[in-house]
Design an enzyme around this catalytic site. Sequence first.
Site, short mmCIF file in Angstrom:
data_model
loop_
_atom_site.label_atom_id
_atom_site.label_comp_id
_atom_site.label_asym_id
_atom_site.label_seq_id
_atom_site.Cartn_x
_atom_site.Cartn_y
_atom_site.Cartn_z
CB CYS A 187 1.92 0.09 3.37
SG CYS A 187 1.64 1.95 3.41
CD GLU A 228 1.60 0.80 7.69
OE1 GLU A 228 0.95 1.45 8.25
OE2 GLU A 228 2.12 0.81 6.77
#
Length: 206
Positions: free
Chosen positions: A131, A194
Amino acid sequence: MSLSAQLWSENADIVAEVQANPFVRGIGDGSLDRGLFAGYIAQDAFFLESFARAYALALARSTDTETLLTFADLLAGVREELGLHASYAAEWGIDMAGVEPAAATLAYTEFLLATAATGGLGVVCAAMTPCMRLYAHLGRSLDASAAGPYAAWVRTYADPGFEEVAALLERLLDKLGEDSPALRAAYRRAMRLELQFFTAALTPQD
């Protein structure tokens, strides 16, 4: 090459998919539908609160002072991101209370919290690093073309300060992580989540 650098290199295929994602491209050139971005901000705020909890779990399980303090610094960094989301919410009238997490959001947060509660600290870092590294990368890659209503978002992640925080987590991964199938799987799983998170943001939430 460090472990964190190896993992980033080996997941370049997913990074390329994220950069080609219409949601990400729309942020970069300012063409993204405002309603979709508002929905994303609400979902991301929900995600970031879980991200903070994952840091807190890792902090509580730290076995040395340096690691504990590093996780504390990383946890403080989440506050800055939540501040960005709060400013968007205030400016655009986004209702952040009672956000119903989308399936992609829940999949990501449940993975992070389960890993933070039960995995070794190296694996926890591997699950959380994508992330940070991905957003720093997106900020830099979009910075030159950032325009319109989302330029502030791009500048936040292009800022050298955010890069420093991402690098801090990578150093912790290199310190605590032992190369293993479980660690590599956690990193790649987070990268895929993601991508799924950005893809889900293209669909308006009911």
